[in-house]
Design a protein around this motif. Structure first.
Motif, PDB file in Angstrom:
ATOM      1  N   GLY A  51       0.825  -1.195   0.000  1.00 22.56           N
ATOM      2  CA  GLY A  51       0.000   0.000   0.000  1.00 22.56           C
ATOM      3  C   GLY A  51       0.857   1.241   0.000  1.00 22.56           C
ATOM      4  O   GLY A  51       1.725   1.428  -0.861  1.00 22.56           O
ATOM      5  N   ASP A  52       0.673   2.104   0.991  1.00 24.19           N
ATOM      6  CA  ASP A  52       1.458   3.333   1.090  1.00 24.19           C
ATOM      7  C   ASP A  52       2.730   3.150   1.900  1.00 24.19           C
ATOM      8  O   ASP A  52       3.505   4.097   2.067  1.00 24.19           O
ATOM      9  CB  ASP A  52       0.605   4.444   1.737  1.00 24.19           C
ATOM     10  CG  ASP A  52      -0.581   4.837   0.871  1.00 24.19           C
ATOM     11  OD1 ASP A  52      -0.452   4.716  -0.361  1.00 24.19           O
ATOM     12  OD2 ASP A  52      -1.623   5.214   1.435  1.00 24.19           O
ATOM     13  N   THR A  93     -12.855 -10.008  -4.507  1.00 21.33           N
ATOM     14  CA  THR A  93     -13.088  -9.577  -5.879  1.00 21.33           C
ATOM     15  C   THR A  93     -12.458  -8.208  -6.129  1.00 21.33           C
ATOM     16  O   THR A  93     -12.730  -7.257  -5.408  1.00 21.33           O
ATOM     17  CB  THR A  93     -14.600  -9.492  -6.164  1.00 21.33           C
ATOM     18  OG1 THR A  93     -15.175 -10.774  -5.988  1.00 21.33           O
ATOM     19  CG2 THR A  93     -14.852  -8.997  -7.586  1.00 21.33           C
ATOM     20  N   VAL A  94     -11.578  -8.147  -7.140  1.00 19.81           N
ATOM     21  CA  VAL A  94     -10.927  -6.896  -7.520  1.00 19.81           C
ATOM     22  C   VAL A  94     -11.041  -6.760  -9.031  1.00 19.81           C
ATOM     23  O   VAL A  94     -10.697  -7.687  -9.766  1.00 19.81           O
ATOM     24  CB  VAL A  94      -9.439  -6.874  -7.099  1.00 19.81           C
ATOM     25  CG1 VAL A  94      -8.831  -5.507  -7.380  1.00 19.81           C
ATOM     26  CG2 VAL A  94      -9.282  -7.242  -5.635  1.00 19.81           C
ATOM     27  N   ARG A  95     -11.516  -5.636  -9.501  1.00 23.96           N
ATOM     28  CA  ARG A  95     -11.696  -5.438 -10.935  1.00 23.96           C
ATOM     29  C   ARG A  95     -10.376  -5.096 -11.601  1.00 23.96           C
ATOM     30  O   ARG A  95      -9.548  -4.379 -11.054  1.00 23.96           O
ATOM     31  CB  ARG A  95     -12.687  -4.306 -11.210  1.00 23.96           C
ATOM     32  CG  ARG A  95     -14.044  -4.474 -10.547  1.00 23.96           C
ATOM     33  CD  ARG A  95     -14.716  -5.778 -10.918  1.00 23.96           C
ATOM     34  NE  ARG A  95     -14.987  -5.853 -12.345  1.00 23.96           N
ATOM     35  CZ  ARG A  95     -15.519  -6.929 -12.938  1.00 23.96           C
ATOM     36  NH1 ARG A  95     -15.822  -8.001 -12.224  1.00 23.96           N
ATOM     37  NH2 ARG A  95     -15.744  -6.922 -14.232  1.00 23.96           N
ATOM     38  N   GLY A  96     -10.167  -5.629 -12.803  1.00 20.20           N
ATOM     39  CA  GLY A  96      -8.933  -5.357 -13.522  1.00 20.20           C
ATOM     40  C   GLY A  96      -8.906  -6.098 -14.840  1.00 20.20           C
ATOM     41  O   GLY A  96      -9.931  -6.565 -15.333  1.00 20.20           O
ATOM     42  N   ALA A  97      -7.726  -6.245 -15.422  1.00 20.82           N
ATOM     43  CA  ALA A  97      -7.601  -6.819 -16.758  1.00 20.82           C
ATOM     44  C   ALA A  97      -7.693  -8.337 -16.766  1.00 20.82           C
ATOM     45  O   ALA A  97      -8.137  -8.926 -17.742  1.00 20.82           O
ATOM     46  CB  ALA A  97      -6.283  -6.376 -17.389  1.00 20.82           C
ATOM     47  N   VAL A  98      -7.254  -8.975 -15.695  1.00 27.11           N
ATOM     48  CA  VAL A  98      -7.314 -10.433 -15.610  1.00 27.11           C
ATOM     49  C   VAL A  98      -7.950 -10.820 -14.285  1.00 27.11           C
ATOM     50  O   VAL A  98      -7.964 -10.031 -13.336  1.00 27.11           O
ATOM     51  CB  VAL A  98      -5.913 -11.073 -15.736  1.00 27.11           C
ATOM     52  CG1 VAL A  98      -5.310 -10.798 -17.095  1.00 27.11           C
ATOM     53  CG2 VAL A  98      -4.982 -10.593 -14.636  1.00 27.11           C
ATOM     54  N   PRO A  99      -8.498 -12.028 -14.168  1.00 26.55           N
ATOM     55  CA  PRO A  99      -9.232 -12.405 -12.952  1.00 26.55           C
ATOM     56  C   PRO A  99      -8.364 -12.391 -11.700  1.00 26.55           C
ATOM     57  O   PRO A  99      -7.165 -12.660 -11.748  1.00 26.55           O
ATOM     58  CB  PRO A  99      -9.714 -13.826 -13.269  1.00 26.55           C
ATOM     59  CG  PRO A  99      -9.725 -13.922 -14.755  1.00 26.55           C
ATOM     60  CD  PRO A  99      -8.585 -13.059 -15.214  1.00 26.55           C
ATOM     61  N   TRP A 157       1.851  -5.871  -3.670  1.00 32.16           N
ATOM     62  CA  TRP A 157       1.898  -4.540  -3.072  1.00 32.16           C
ATOM     63  C   TRP A 157       0.506  -3.989  -2.766  1.00 32.16           C
ATOM     64  O   TRP A 157       0.379  -2.990  -2.083  1.00 32.16           O
ATOM     65  CB  TRP A 157       2.641  -3.576  -3.993  1.00 32.16           C
ATOM     66  CG  TRP A 157       2.075  -3.485  -5.384  1.00 32.16           C
ATOM     67  CD1 TRP A 157       1.063  -2.678  -5.815  1.00 32.16           C
ATOM     68  CD2 TRP A 157       2.488  -4.239  -6.514  1.00 32.16           C
ATOM     69  NE1 TRP A 157       0.815  -2.872  -7.149  1.00 32.16           N
ATOM     70  CE2 TRP A 157       1.689  -3.836  -7.610  1.00 32.16           C
ATOM     71  CE3 TRP A 157       3.466  -5.212  -6.715  1.00 32.16           C
ATOM     72  CZ2 TRP A 157       1.826  -4.375  -8.889  1.00 32.16           C
ATOM     73  CZ3 TRP A 157       3.611  -5.755  -7.980  1.00 32.16           C
ATOM     74  CH2 TRP A 157       2.798  -5.339  -9.055  1.00 32.16           C
ATOM     75  N   ASP A 158      -0.547  -4.634  -3.256  1.00 28.74           N
ATOM     76  CA  ASP A 158      -1.914  -4.167  -3.031  1.00 28.74           C
ATOM     77  C   ASP A 158      -2.607  -5.108  -2.053  1.00 28.74           C
ATOM     78  O   ASP A 158      -2.941  -6.236  -2.410  1.00 28.74           O
ATOM     79  CB  ASP A 158      -2.678  -4.123  -4.353  1.00 28.74           C
ATOM     80  CG  ASP A 158      -4.048  -3.482  -4.212  1.00 28.74           C
ATOM     81  OD1 ASP A 158      -4.522  -3.339  -3.073  1.00 28.74           O
ATOM     82  OD2 ASP A 158      -4.660  -3.148  -5.248  1.00 28.74           O
ATOM     83  N   PRO A 159      -2.861  -4.698  -0.813  1.00 29.48           N
ATOM     84  CA  PRO A 159      -3.483  -5.574   0.183  1.00 29.48           C
ATOM     85  C   PRO A 159      -4.865  -6.082  -0.228  1.00 29.48           C
ATOM     86  O   PRO A 159      -5.348  -7.052   0.358  1.00 29.48           O
ATOM     87  CB  PRO A 159      -3.567  -4.682   1.432  1.00 29.48           C
ATOM     88  CG  PRO A 159      -2.487  -3.666   1.244  1.00 29.48           C
ATOM     89  CD  PRO A 159      -2.445  -3.408  -0.240  1.00 29.48           C
ATOM     90  N   ALA A 160      -5.489  -5.460  -1.208  1.00 28.49           N
ATOM     91  CA  ALA A 160      -6.800  -5.925  -1.652  1.00 28.49           C
ATOM     92  C   ALA A 160      -6.740  -7.346  -2.210  1.00 28.49           C
ATOM     93  O   ALA A 160      -7.757  -8.052  -2.248  1.00 28.49           O
ATOM     94  CB  ALA A 160      -7.369  -4.974  -2.707  1.00 28.49           C
ATOM     95  N   TYR A 161      -5.552  -7.758  -2.658  1.00 28.89           N
ATOM     96  CA  TYR A 161      -5.405  -9.091  -3.242  1.00 28.89           C
ATOM     97  C   TYR A 161      -5.000 -10.152  -2.219  1.00 28.89           C
ATOM     98  O   TYR A 161      -4.871 -11.323  -2.569  1.00 28.89           O
ATOM     99  CB  TYR A 161      -4.367  -9.051  -4.370  1.00 28.89           C
ATOM    100  CG  TYR A 161      -4.830  -8.275  -5.567  1.00 28.89           C
ATOM    101  CD1 TYR A 161      -5.529  -8.902  -6.594  1.00 28.89           C
ATOM    102  CD2 TYR A 161      -4.589  -6.912  -5.668  1.00 28.89           C
ATOM    103  CE1 TYR A 161      -5.973  -8.185  -7.692  1.00 28.89           C
ATOM    104  CE2 TYR A 161      -5.024  -6.185  -6.762  1.00 28.89           C
ATOM    105  CZ  TYR A 161      -5.718  -6.834  -7.768  1.00 28.89           C
ATOM    106  OH  TYR A 161      -6.158  -6.121  -8.865  1.00 28.89           O
ATOM    107  N   ASP A 162      -4.790  -9.754  -0.955  1.00 27.60           N
ATOM    108  CA  ASP A 162      -4.420 -10.725   0.070  1.00 27.60           C
ATOM    109  C   ASP A 162      -5.565 -11.712   0.305  1.00 27.60           C
ATOM    110  O   ASP A 162      -6.743 -11.379   0.128  1.00 27.60           O
ATOM    111  CB  ASP A 162      -4.106 -10.013   1.386  1.00 27.60           C
ATOM    112  CG  ASP A 162      -2.813  -9.217   1.322  1.00 27.60           C
ATOM    113  OD1 ASP A 162      -2.108  -9.306   0.288  1.00 27.60           O
ATOM    114  OD2 ASP A 162      -2.524  -8.503   2.296  1.00 27.60           O
TER     115      ASP A 162
END
Length: 851
Positions: free
Chosen positions: A379-380, A502-508, A518-523
């Motif tokens: 994150g930051d 669930t995180v929106r983006g280019a691939v599942p 680096w993005d805790p949303a994907y933990d």
């Protein structure tokens, strides 16, 4: 004349000396190879026993152990396992502890394996597990270890296994160190690694993307499970637990940074030895039929796990019996276990039979980490990378020291083996001044209770007991099918399954692609509640089939994975069973033995009609196609058409995909590739058919099918002869179990021929019920196969049958080293007595172990 006679005498004397020397060598070799064979009759004193233990062995050397209490039962099991298979046990513990170099000496592959496994820290996890498992399980493990050590006590290495004698010619061999409980627990990590789920598919997506640069095209090579064609294990109406499936989100991850990091990780992870099996074909068949459809009126259960082939085979058959079965000593179980671990992994007791197949849940994720110094970006802020030093001892060489690093997600695997770092790969935010690494998150790297589950299954009596087992069986995640003597059949999905956000983006973001660390949303957001795992009891259709296909209908139940086996084996089993039930047949043990050896090819069902539409004018080239016109689509060992079709399939995959995919990603021909080609057959002008290496030419489906058949005819002419009618699939498709240490090409041929059983011709193939898998990118030899077969009749347990791949013994000089291989190859099985009277009547040897 005298001189001539003297010369002849001299020659004769030399000849006699040579003969005597040869005889002496042969006698010495005979003594050396037979010296480790165990005593199997009479009486032996064994330290640590409370009371006498009886060990009977049948004609194939399978032991049944009868003891007065659990301590003696498991101590005797450890003693017997060490008698028959200690070198296998010792090899495994060196592998799973990252100490293989200590055993085999200076060997690059062994050192690479040690580096990666030390990075995983399998033994460190096992040490932590020992502290949290149930005290009764710990007691069993320690009793087992005491039995192993009682056997080792006072024996020189040459008395334990001939492998030590052979290794001693090149490296220093000391007496094996004592066995301990952690050695047994660490073995479970190797089993979990080989059965871990979609790890290979996740890597493959990333690597293929680097070549095709199109997520949609990658998706075409990883098609969705065909729910409309192949049914899941459990129908929605039969589920006793059901929750909505979690949605799959998406992730925006730059391709170049991803690819460079994944390539580094891939080199490291490829170094890990596979003790159970890997790749296409590692799976299993299991099914259970309700008593309302059987000849005995009780359920019948069948299981044949598909694992790598080795000598000796993976399983060790054993019976474990308390002299008086009661609460104090509850064990009366028979089946298949692992040398080095107490209990029975698959089998039956007096009340319940169970089988296991790989569920294939997604329990691993790769996290691409941004590294700044000794920290990763979070994150930051940042999170410190933990580091430790590991010293690898090399037999006959210098110690090797490595630094193991770990992020918040898991061990960093991308720099284990001297691979290039990813220092300047661009990422979504446009920066390129940071380093990039790959960490592996895997559920098995947290201490768990799988050991408790193994011993709990041995005494399970009903569905509630199996549900408890499901809560304990953390890794590997397995489908459990079961049946009881009082008439119930059922299914339970166990396992520690990550929950992903669930995180929106280019691939599942559902675990099918690597994730940005680096993005805790994907933990991971925790684990699926065990109470929500799918299960069923007495389904309406009267049977359960679990053969690595999807577990539940689409959108039902917790999200487990999107990378299932595509269900062709499972559907063939379902079709045969439902047809028999519709006819009113009463299914018996022989019927299910026959079904385990079913060789109907789903590949032929899909592809042959298209191949027969192609015109081949040349009479010579047309010989192969003519075989297909009368073929019954059964891939038997003696089938000429099956041999030709396999060559066509192999060639078709190469012609279609080799020009598009990177090295290491050529099609292996498994069920995924059958589903890919099935979809492409309806797209005659798909770009996949075109060969990019032929500028100016645009190949389509029919051209590729034609070239595949013509090329296959020429290839088999060179390999099997000009007369197509004389071809045989078995000549190409052989099962060749290989010793893990002395069986390779670098070992002298005399040794190899001694430790490797003779190859056997077999039928079947990938995604066929008789699942003798082969890798179409390599050749036709068997890479994984039914490691054993069992059929259990819950109405008459003594009428059950079993067979294992090679034999019970791990000693190459033993008559039981490979005495079941021929029967296994022919699809036959042996009687499996269970009752006390039946096992006593079947006993050939009787050994009494005394305190």
């Amino acid at each position: 004349m005298l001189r001539s006679r003297a010369a002849r005498l001299t020659v004769l004397s030399v000849a006699i000396v040579l003969v005597v020397a040869l005889v002496a060598t042969v006698v010495a070799a005979f003594v050396v190879v037979r010296r480790p064979l165990p005593q199997v009759s009479g009486t032996l004193e064994v330290a640590g026993l409370h009371d006498e233990v009886t060990v009977t062995r049948d004609a194939r050397g399978v032991p049944t152990i009868t003891a007065q209490d659990p301590h003696d039962l498991f101590l005797a099991q450890g003693y017997v396992a060490a008698q028959d298979r200690f070198f296998e046990m010792d090899y495994r513990r060196h592998v799973v502890a990252g100490r293989l170099s200590e055993l085999v000496g200076q060997n690059e592959d062994a050192l690479d394996a040690d580096k990666v496994i030390r990075t995983f820290g399998w033994r460190r996890v096992a040490e932590a597990e020992l502290a949290i498992i149930d005290p009764s399980t710990r007691d069993a493990l320690e009793a087992y270890a005491a039995g192993v050590n009682a056997y080792l006590d006072g024996k020189a290495p040459s008395q334990i296994a001939v492998e030590y004698t052979v290794l001693g010619l090149q490296v220093h061999v000391e007496a094996p160190e004592p066995w301990d409980a952690v050695d047994s627990l660490a073995w479970l990590k190797a089993m979990a690694w080989d059965l871990r789920g979609n790890y290979d598919a996740e890597l493959s997506r990333a690597r293929v993307y680097a070549s095709v640069r199109d997520v949609a095209k990658v998706d075409e090579l990883f098609p969705a499970y065909p729910y409309d064609l192949n049914a899941p294990i459990v129908a929605a109406e039969d589920l006793t637990s059901a929750t909505p499936a979690s949605a799959a989100g998406e992730l925006d991850l730059d391709d170049s940074g991803l690819q460079a990091a994944i390539d580094s990780a891939n080199k490291a992870l490829d170094a890990v030895p596979h003790l159970v099996g890997e790749g296409e074909g590692v799976g299993s068949n299991s099914w259970v039929v309700s008593g309302e459809h059987t000849a005995s009126g009780a359920p019948i259960l069948a299981n044949d796990p598909h694992l790598g082939i080795s000598a000796p085979g993976i399983w060790m058959q054993v019976g474990l019996r308390c002299a008086q079965v009661d609460e104090a000593c509850p064990y009366d179980v028979s089946g298949f276990g692992f040398a080095g671990f107490p209990g029975v992994v698959i089998g039956h007791n007096a009340d319940l039979a169970w089988g296991l197949t790989n569920l294939g849940a997604d329990v691993t994720d790769f996290f691409v980490e941004r590294v700044e110094g000794n920290a990763t970006v979070r994150g930051d802020g940042t999170a410190r990378i933990r580091a430790r030093t590991e010293v690898i001892k090399v037999n006959g060489g210098d110690d090797v020291t490595i630094v193991v690093r770990q992020s918040v997600h898991g061990p960093i695997v991308s720099d284990v083996l001297d691979v290039d770092q990813v220092g300047d790969a661009p990422m979504p935010d446009g920066t390129s001044d940071r380093g990039y690494e790959v960490a592996l998150a895997w559920t098995a790297l947290a201490p768990g209770h799988t050991a408790d589950a193994v011993l709990a299954t041995a005494t399970a009596k009903d569905a509630s007991d199996i549900a408890r087992v499901g809560r304990l069986l953390d890794v590997p995640s397995q489908n459990i099918v079961f049946a009881t003597t009082d008439g119930h059949i059922g299914y339970q999905a166990p396992g520690r399954i990550p929950v992903r956000q669930t995180v929106r983006g280019a691939v599942p973001s559902d675990g099918t692609w690597p994730r940005p660390g680096w993005d805790p949303a994907y933990d991971w957001q925790g684990y699926v509640d065990p109470e929500e795992m799918p299960r069923a009891l007495d389904p309406a259709e009267g049977f359960v089939v679990a053969a690595n296909q999807a577990v539940t209908p689409q959108g039902v139940g917790p999200f487990l994975t999107d990378d299932w086996d595509y269900g062709y084996r499972a559907q063939r089993i379902r079709t045969v069973l439902s047809t028999a039930i519709a006819r009113g047949d009463r299914i018996d043990v022989a019927d299910l033995n026959t079904l385990q050896n079913d060789q109907r090819s789903p590949y032929a069902d899909v592809l042959v009609p298209w191949l027969l539409r192609i015109d081949i004018d040349d009479a010579f080239a047309d010989d192969g196609q003519q075989l297909l016109r009368t073929w019954d689509h059964v891939a038997s060992a003696d089938s000429a058409a099956a041999a030709y079709f396999a060559a066509v399939w192999k060639t078709l995959l190469e012609l279609t995909f080799a020009d598009d995919l990177p090295d290491g990603e050529l099609p292996n021909g498994g069920s995924r590739w059958l589903e890919v080609v099935r979809g492409l057959l309806d797209e005659p002008d798909s770009p996949w058919w075109d060969d990019r290496t032929t500028p100016g030419l645009l190949e389509g489906r029919d051209e590729v099918l034609y070239q595949a058949m013509v090329t296959a005819r020429l290839t088999l002419t060179q390999q099997l002869g000009r007369d197509a009618d004389e071809w045989r699939w078995g000549r190409l498709h052989t099962a060749a179990p290989e010793h893990p240490v002395l069986g390779g090409s670098s070992v002298p041929g005399l040794v190899r021929s001694f430790v490797n059983p003779d190859p056997v011709e077999v039928g079947g193939g990938s995604s066929i019920v008789d699942a003798t898998a082969w890798d179409a990118s390599q050749g036709y030899g068997v890479t994984a196969a039914p490691s054993m077969r069992m059929v259990v009749d819950l109405g008459d347990l003594d009428s059950s049958t079993w067979v294992t791949l090679t034999g019970t013994s791990g000693h190459p000089a033993s008559p039981h080293y490979a005495d079941q291989l021929g029967a296994w190859a022919q699809g036959t099985t042996f009687p499996w007595p269970f009752s006390t009277a039946a096992t006593q009547a079947d006993a050939v040897d009787r050994l009494t172990l005394r305190p």
